[in-house]
Design a protein around this motif. Sequence first.
Motif, short mmCIF file in Angstrom:
data_model
loop_
_atom_site.label_atom_id
_atom_site.label_comp_id
_atom_site.label_asym_id
_atom_site.label_seq_id
_atom_site.Cartn_x
_atom_site.Cartn_y
_atom_site.Cartn_z
N THR A 187 38.64 38.29 43.75
CA THR A 187 38.76 39.49 43.08
C THR A 187 40.13 38.60 42.13
O THR A 187 40.76 39.09 41.38
CB THR A 187 40.15 39.86 43.87
N ALA A 188 39.61 37.40 41.63
CA ALA A 188 40.25 36.35 41.24
C ALA A 188 40.35 36.34 39.28
O ALA A 188 41.03 36.02 38.95
CB ALA A 188 40.05 34.79 41.90
N GLY A 189 39.39 37.19 39.19
CA GLY A 189 39.67 37.25 38.17
C GLY A 189 39.13 36.06 36.79
O GLY A 189 39.08 35.85 35.81
N ILE A 190 38.56 35.15 37.94
CA ILE A 190 38.45 33.83 36.64
C ILE A 190 36.89 33.76 35.81
O ILE A 190 35.91 34.52 36.39
CB ILE A 190 38.71 32.27 37.51
N PRO A 191 36.40 32.93 35.05
CA PRO A 191 35.34 32.93 34.80
C PRO A 191 34.15 32.66 35.64
O PRO A 191 34.42 31.59 36.14
CB PRO A 191 35.07 32.33 32.84
N ASP A 192 32.79 32.93 35.52
CA ASP A 192 31.91 32.45 35.90
C ASP A 192 30.77 31.51 35.78
O ASP A 192 30.94 31.83 34.35
CB ASP A 192 30.73 33.49 36.74
N TYR A 193 30.20 30.67 35.96
CA TYR A 193 29.46 29.97 35.69
C TYR A 193 28.10 30.88 35.04
O TYR A 193 27.14 30.66 33.87
CB TYR A 193 28.81 28.32 36.33
N PHE A 194 27.95 32.00 36.15
CA PHE A 194 26.34 32.63 35.61
C PHE A 194 27.29 34.11 35.85
O PHE A 194 27.55 34.88 37.47
CB PHE A 194 25.26 32.33 36.74
N PRO A 227 47.88 31.17 37.09
CA PRO A 227 48.03 30.08 38.66
C PRO A 227 48.34 30.93 39.79
O PRO A 227 49.32 30.08 40.31
CB PRO A 227 49.54 29.91 37.68
N SER A 228 48.67 32.36 39.58
CA SER A 228 48.77 33.00 40.47
C SER A 228 47.55 32.96 41.77
O SER A 228 47.45 33.96 42.65
CB SER A 228 49.30 34.53 39.98
N VAL A 229 45.80 32.40 41.22
CA VAL A 229 44.81 32.26 41.63
C VAL A 229 45.15 32.06 42.98
O VAL A 229 45.28 30.82 43.54
CB VAL A 229 43.80 31.83 40.69
N SER A 230 45.54 33.02 44.16
CA SER A 230 44.56 32.29 45.64
C SER A 230 43.40 32.62 46.09
O SER A 230 42.58 32.25 45.82
CB SER A 230 45.77 33.04 46.29
N ILE A 231 43.25 31.26 47.27
CA ILE A 231 42.36 31.06 47.92
C ILE A 231 41.72 32.95 47.98
O ILE A 231 40.72 33.05 48.61
CB ILE A 231 42.95 30.52 49.22
N HIS A 232 43.05 33.86 48.82
CA HIS A 232 42.20 34.66 48.83
C HIS A 232 41.61 35.88 47.71
O HIS A 232 40.95 36.48 47.59
CB HIS A 232 43.30 35.89 49.41
N HIS A 233 41.76 35.08 46.55
CA HIS A 233 41.19 36.18 45.61
C HIS A 233 40.34 35.13 45.33
O HIS A 233 39.31 36.27 44.52
CB HIS A 233 42.16 35.90 44.08
N GLN A 289 38.96 38.87 33.96
CA GLN A 289 40.79 39.50 34.05
C GLN A 289 41.25 39.73 34.68
O GLN A 289 41.35 38.56 34.82
CB GLN A 289 39.50 41.16 34.72
N ALA A 290 41.96 40.56 34.96
CA ALA A 290 43.60 40.07 35.36
C ALA A 290 43.02 40.06 36.94
O ALA A 290 42.44 40.26 37.29
CB ALA A 290 44.23 41.31 35.41
N VAL A 291 44.16 39.31 37.84
CA VAL A 291 43.85 38.38 39.38
C VAL A 291 44.47 40.05 39.57
O VAL A 291 45.20 40.90 39.82
CB VAL A 291 45.05 37.27 38.82
N GLY A 292 42.88 40.03 40.70
CA GLY A 292 43.22 41.68 41.74
C GLY A 292 42.93 42.85 40.91
O GLY A 292 42.76 43.78 41.42
#
Length: 340
Positions: free
Chosen positions: A107-114, A96-102, A151-154
């Motif tokens: 650097t958000a650490g979210i999964p990617d579709y590719f 939940p800490s993922v921000s617009i800047h990340h 991965q972890a945010v940031g």
Amino acid sequence: MKMNMMNKNVTAVIEKIDFSGTVLIKSTDDQLQQFSHGYANRTHHVLNDGHTRFGIASGCKIFTAVAICQLVENGRLSFESKLMDVLDMPFPHFDPSVSIHHLLTHTAGIPDYFDEEAMDDFEELWVKHPMYRMRNGYDFLPLFQYEPMKQAVGERFHYNNAAYILLGLVVEKISNRRFEEYIAEFVFSKAGMQHSGYFALDALPDNTALGYIEKEDGSWKSNVYSVPVKGGADGGAFITAGDMHRFWNALAGFELLSEPFTRKLLTPYIHTDEDYDRFYGYGVYIDVLDGTITKYHVMGYDPGVSFHSAYYPDRQLITVVCSNKSDGAFAVFKEIELSK
């Protein structure tokens, strides 16, 4: 082939790799070097020229970043805004800490579709999710929405297309416009980019190059079944070389953002390469030498697309290399830099 004052070493690279595309090099004193080579349409023998529109893949992430910065400048969003607070849709495994800047800085650490660190065949994506159905950001959500964090945010820079898909949805939510409509009015129109747009492959306008994929046996195919049918916030816009030059000029001239917010977009936030002084701002790579920024740079690669463009602030020089082949832009771009 049309050439104007082109360096012999660059010309030699063009011939060696059978480059297909358009190159533009321009400085503020209007010294111009431009040439086109190869075919926009091989079947009908239509040559590339200075008016040809080319796909630029991820090279247009900077347009998305400009849109986000405009919304922040207008007080409708914050770089610290949390993704979960802006988009009312489920991301059950996202931090939940993922921000617009990340999201802007990968650097958000979210999964990617590719995931470019784990995958190498872009076309495999369309086996379960046909490319002809990929027409807007919402169509991409099933490819990553319910996946776990990578991965972890940031924690570190990890190039992430899904992050920019989400930023495009943020633009739509905040502006109440379709993403491509917002970019057309507030980026392309303001920069004088009259020939650029997010065009569907099954409805391309005139003067648009088809992308080509060359096989090992020397034969080729177009990329119409290899990339999403319509580009969006993470990539896939079509531009002319001249329009990309206009974009850099508009950005540097504070015509798209005020000076403070242009500086925010062009700030080197995160180191991208352990072996090189390259950083990432908002939608743009930034090279630093001895503490001084020497280059702002965008690039894009898809099947049938290769693109590099840079703005060198110390010399007020802009370079644009558009190609409708899967490779070639980097080799030409590199030789141009060596020849300057």
